[in-house]
Design a protein around this motif. Structure first.
Motif, PDB file in Angstrom:
ATOM      1  N   PHE A 106       3.923 -12.995  -2.153  1.00 56.75           N
ATOM      2  CA  PHE A 106       3.644 -11.491  -2.137  1.00 56.75           C
ATOM      3  C   PHE A 106       4.456 -11.126  -0.557  1.00 56.75           C
ATOM      4  O   PHE A 106       4.917 -10.264  -0.514  1.00 56.75           O
ATOM      5  N   ILE A 128      10.914  -5.534  -1.689  1.00 54.59           N
ATOM      6  CA  ILE A 128      10.524  -3.925  -1.621  1.00 54.59           C
ATOM      7  C   ILE A 128      11.315  -3.403  -0.576  1.00 54.59           C
ATOM      8  O   ILE A 128      11.554  -2.208  -0.637  1.00 54.59           O
ATOM      9  N   TYR A 136       2.645  -2.117 -10.346  1.00 52.74           N
ATOM     10  CA  TYR A 136       1.833  -3.017  -9.729  1.00 52.74           C
ATOM     11  C   TYR A 136       1.876  -3.575  -8.357  1.00 52.74           C
ATOM     12  O   TYR A 136       1.068  -3.444  -7.412  1.00 52.74           O
ATOM     13  N   LEU A 157       3.763  -1.966  -6.172  1.00 51.16           N
ATOM     14  CA  LEU A 157       3.377  -0.741  -5.210  1.00 51.16           C
ATOM     15  C   LEU A 157       1.927  -0.803  -4.936  1.00 51.16           C
ATOM     16  O   LEU A 157       1.503  -0.383  -3.958  1.00 51.16           O
ATOM     17  N   ASP A 158       1.038  -0.716  -5.928  1.00 55.15           N
ATOM     18  CA  ASP A 158      -0.210  -0.811  -5.733  1.00 55.15           C
ATOM     19  C   ASP A 158      -0.790  -1.630  -4.808  1.00 55.15           C
ATOM     20  O   ASP A 158      -1.723  -1.596  -4.016  1.00 55.15           O
ATOM     21  N   VAL A 159      -0.178  -2.833  -4.835  1.00 56.05           N
ATOM     22  CA  VAL A 159      -0.751  -3.932  -4.064  1.00 56.05           C
ATOM     23  C   VAL A 159      -0.308  -3.653  -2.682  1.00 56.05           C
ATOM     24  O   VAL A 159      -1.161  -3.696  -1.777  1.00 56.05           O
ATOM     25  N   ILE A 160       0.784  -3.062  -2.532  1.00 51.51           N
ATOM     26  CA  ILE A 160       1.303  -2.835  -1.192  1.00 51.51           C
ATOM     27  C   ILE A 160       0.375  -1.699  -0.411  1.00 51.51           C
ATOM     28  O   ILE A 160      -0.076  -1.703   0.633  1.00 51.51           O
ATOM     29  N   ASN A 161       0.254  -0.823  -1.357  1.00 49.72           N
ATOM     30  CA  ASN A 161      -0.499   0.332  -0.913  1.00 49.72           C
ATOM     31  C   ASN A 161      -1.864   0.084  -0.572  1.00 49.72           C
ATOM     32  O   ASN A 161      -2.516   0.776   0.396  1.00 49.72           O
ATOM     33  N   SER A 162      -2.479  -0.954  -1.209  1.00 44.10           N
ATOM     34  CA  SER A 162      -3.911  -1.158  -0.773  1.00 44.10           C
ATOM     35  C   SER A 162      -4.193  -2.042   0.404  1.00 44.10           C
ATOM     36  O   SER A 162      -4.923  -2.180   0.971  1.00 44.10           O
ATOM     37  N   VAL A 163      -3.036  -2.695   0.864  1.00 41.46           N
ATOM     38  CA  VAL A 163      -3.021  -3.388   2.298  1.00 41.46           C
ATOM     39  C   VAL A 163      -3.193  -2.270   3.455  1.00 41.46           C
ATOM     40  O   VAL A 163      -2.493  -1.478   3.336  1.00 41.46           O
ATOM     41  N   ALA A 164      -4.244  -2.677   4.232  1.00 43.33           N
ATOM     42  CA  ALA A 164      -4.571  -1.754   5.220  1.00 43.33           C
ATOM     43  C   ALA A 164      -4.124  -2.246   6.542  1.00 43.33           C
ATOM     44  O   ALA A 164      -4.119  -3.609   6.593  1.00 43.33           O
ATOM     45  N   ILE A 165      -3.445  -1.590   7.482  1.00 44.06           N
ATOM     46  CA  ILE A 165      -2.919  -2.232   8.545  1.00 44.06           C
ATOM     47  C   ILE A 165      -4.013  -1.587   9.647  1.00 44.06           C
ATOM     48  O   ILE A 165      -4.107  -0.525   9.696  1.00 44.06           O
ATOM     49  N   TYR A 212       7.794 -10.626  -1.783  1.00 39.84           N
ATOM     50  CA  TYR A 212       7.744  -9.186  -2.466  1.00 39.84           C
ATOM     51  C   TYR A 212       8.185  -8.396  -1.413  1.00 39.84           C
ATOM     52  O   TYR A 212       8.815  -7.331  -1.722  1.00 39.84           O
ATOM     53  N   ILE A 213       7.265  -8.245  -0.375  1.00 41.34           N
ATOM     54  CA  ILE A 213       7.392  -7.164   0.571  1.00 41.34           C
ATOM     55  C   ILE A 213       8.735  -7.296   1.200  1.00 41.34           C
ATOM     56  O   ILE A 213       9.545  -6.202   1.351  1.00 41.34           O
ATOM     57  N   TYR A 248       6.414  -2.469 -12.224  1.00 39.01           N
ATOM     58  CA  TYR A 248       6.605  -2.382 -10.505  1.00 39.01           C
ATOM     59  C   TYR A 248       5.776  -1.612  -9.902  1.00 39.01           C
ATOM     60  O   TYR A 248       5.334  -2.019  -8.515  1.00 39.01           O
TER      61      TYR A 248
END
Lengths: 202, 414
Positions: free
Chosen positions: A87, A94, A175, A177-185, A90-91, A173
């Motif tokens: 992942f 993307i 999916y 985006l959703d994964v990335i969106n759910s990561v909190a910084i 993937y980052i 795709y």
């Protein structure tokens, strides 16, 4: 036939063959009748039957925004290190896609040569591309090709036309985006994001 | 510039070159002169003629159809760019003619009023259909994000313009109700009421389109937001703090896709029985070659069936029939065996039985059924023409007759 006794659609085997490989079934995929399979699963009656059927063998159909995939029931998810590595890659990919002038989004069509061309013209993109690890290819073009190949093996892209090497971005795709969106910084309290709206940095 | 004054000429010119017109309409801005002339359905001369007639334009080696022709097709097919401006023109014309009619109640003004009311109705509907198509098309096919967003925003504006026009039209119709009532014209009533109904319908459509546009814009915005997030994550990652400043680890560990969890496709073993089949053999052979195992290479495939497999089957049939044939021969007394076989009419299913085949049958029967046959040890002759060489030939054969009952018994006692 078991298919009749369970009242399953006749594509059940094809669906299993695709998803058990770990691939996604996207609504806008056209290879091997992918969109047909999507329609079959998306039919609510079929979905319930298929779900019940596959649950028996511990597979669970997961539904996303215009795509489906399998997960394993009651089995610990393993290989965390490998997953993290994947992942992170993937980052990188993307991030590269996001930095292009022509943003690559769902339904976009593109050729690796186009991306390579743009990377060649833009130093920042070139650096990004070169820093993506794990690829041995020398030229930018081949590197982009390898990325595309990798992404289509993971069924996020589809090689639409082999002759012109044109790829299409599938619904799966979403999916990523959703994964990335759910990561909190976790922000340092001082520098909150005030650039939330508007332009993407390019 | 030569003018097309005649509808018939224009139509016939378009019709004659309908292949070209269709191509150019389908692929605007792509066809070069050479490409076009490379096709079979247009000659250089015809092409020059069309250019002279202003049906085709040539600019920097790219051929295009006359805009008027394109617009006509687009209007009919309800595609092309949304142009609400037309409606505005019609509304202004309508207002003008209503004013005229208020001044002087003349039929010609009323006719124009009707015309424009009808036009407004059909144009509104058409524009809305086009709007819907274009919104959809833009969302699905426009590759550039910023242009896509901009286009969708533009469509939103166009939608607002159309709504404004609908309101205006409504207002005009309401204001002139009394005037229209005075005319006592049933056709006008019909047109007005149809217009009113479709205005309400079209408003509903527009609301739907609005939700579509909003939905599409949101989706794009979402992707843009995620892309921004991806870029920030990448930044964090480059600083080496991805695992500490985010919950990346946690999120990834919860990922449940098969692929990312190292679940392999279930593997099955080959059934033993399969290995004995022909397909299995091919598989074995491939493996044997790969690992150089000669033991597995020994067993070969069955040879291919011969092409004349069926003919052989027929021969077989003749053989099988010989017993019956002999029985029949024995039952008669007129002919000797040779004559009997030469003239025997075989059933049609066997097909034609050649002279040679009949000869070999003769020999076969003579050998196999000698106990039932009476060999006369006398030669008789048969004249025939050989089929291949066309030579006259004479064949000598032993006279063989069916054994008489009495002689049979004698033979048996011997």
């Amino acid at each position: 036939m078991e298919e009749n006794s369970f009242n399953l659609p006749k594509q059940t085997h094809d669906i299993f063959a695709v998803m058990a490989r770990g691939a996604f079934i996207s609504s806008n995929g056209s290879r091997d009748g992918m969109n047909r399979l999507y329609d079959v699963i998306n039919n609510p009656e079929n979905f319930d039957r298929l779900q019940a059927y596959f649950n028996v063998i511990r597979y669970n159909i997961e539904r996303g925004n215009n795509f489906f995939y399998f997960s394993k029931l009651s089995e610990p998810n393993s290989e965390l290190e490998k997953k993290l590595e994947r992942f992170e890659r993937y980052i990188d990919i993307i991030d590269l896609f996001a930095s292009m002038d022509n943003k690559i989004g769902i339904g976009s069509r593109f050729r690796p040569s186009e991306i390579a061309e743009e990377c060649n013209a833009n130093v920042r993109l070139k650096q990004k591309l070169q820093k993506i690890p794990l690829y041995r290819s020398e030229t930018l073009h081949n590197k982009v090709r390898e990325i595309c190949d990798l992404m289509s093996r993971d069924s996020f892209l589809e090689l639409e036309d082999e002759k012109s090497e044109s790829y299409k971005v599938l619904d799966s795709y979403n999916y990523l985006l959703d994964v990335i969106n759910s990561v909190a910084i976790y922000e340092d309290s001082g520098s909150t994001s005030d650039d939330a709206q508007g332009i993407i940095y390019n | 510039m030569s003018l097309q004054v005649n509808v018939k000429d224009l139509l016939s010119n378009l019709y004659h070159n309908r292949g070209v017109v269709e191509l150019l309409f389908g692929q605007r801005d792509h066809i070069t002169v050479n490409e076009l002339l490379g096709r079979d359905d247009i000659s250089e001369e015809q092409y020059r003629k069309l250019v002279a007639l202003d049906i085709l334009y040539e600019y920097e080696n790219v051929v295009s159809l006359n805009d008027a022709v394109v617009a006509m097709f687009e209007d009919f097919m309800e595609i092309g760019e949304v142009t609400p401006g037309f409606i505005n023109d019609y509304i202004n014309e309508l207002k003008r003619h209503i004013k005229f009619y208020q001044e002087a109640r003349e039929m010609r003004f009323l006719r124009s009023i009707k015309k424009y009311l009808k036009r407004i109705n059909s144009t509104l509907t058409r524009e809305i259909i086009k709007l819907q198509k274009n919104v959809d098309d833009t969302y699905k096919n426009e590759s550039n994000y910023r242009i896509k967003l901009q286009k969708l925003e533009d469509y939103r504006e166009k939608r607002d313009t159309i709504i404004e026009f609908i309101k205006q039209t409504n207002l005009i119709v309401d204001e002139t109700r009394i005037l229209f009532n005075i005319t006592n014209d049933t056709e006008l009533f019909g047109i007005v009421s149809a217009l009113k109904i479709s205005l309400i319908e079209n408003l509903d459509f527009l609301i739907e389109i609005q939700t579509d546009i909003t939905d599409f814009i949101n989706k794009i915005q979402y992707q843009l937001d995620v892309y921004k997030k991806a870029q920030r994550l990448k930044e964090v990652k480059d600083h080496g703090t991805l695992h500490f400043k985010t919950n990346f680890r946690e999120i990834v560990s919860n990922i449940n896709t098969l692929k990312h969890n190292g679940h392999k496709t279930p593997k099955t073993k080959i059934p033993i029985d399969f290995l004995y089949s022909d397909d299995g053999h091919v598989l074995c052979k491939r493996i044997a070659e790969k690992y150089k195992i000669t033991r597995l290479m020994v067993r070969g495939l069955a040879d291919k069936m011969a092409g004349n497999f069926k003919d052989k089957g027929v021969e077989q049939q003749i053989k099988l029939d010989t017993e019956k044939l002999v029985e029949r021969f024995l039952a008669q007394t007129k002919l000797n065996l040779f004559e009997y076989l030469i003239d025997y009419k075989f059933p049609k299913t066997i097909g034609t039985v050649s002279f040679e085949e009949r000869l070999s049958l003769f020999v076969e029967i003579a050998m196999e059924y000698q106990n039932n046959l009476d060999f006369k040890y006398r030669l008789q002759y048969h004249d025939y023409i050989e089929a291949v060489t066309n030579l006259k030939k004479r064949l000598g054969y032993t006279l063989i007759l069916p054994l008489k009952e009495k002689a049979k018994k004698e033979k048996a006692t011997k």
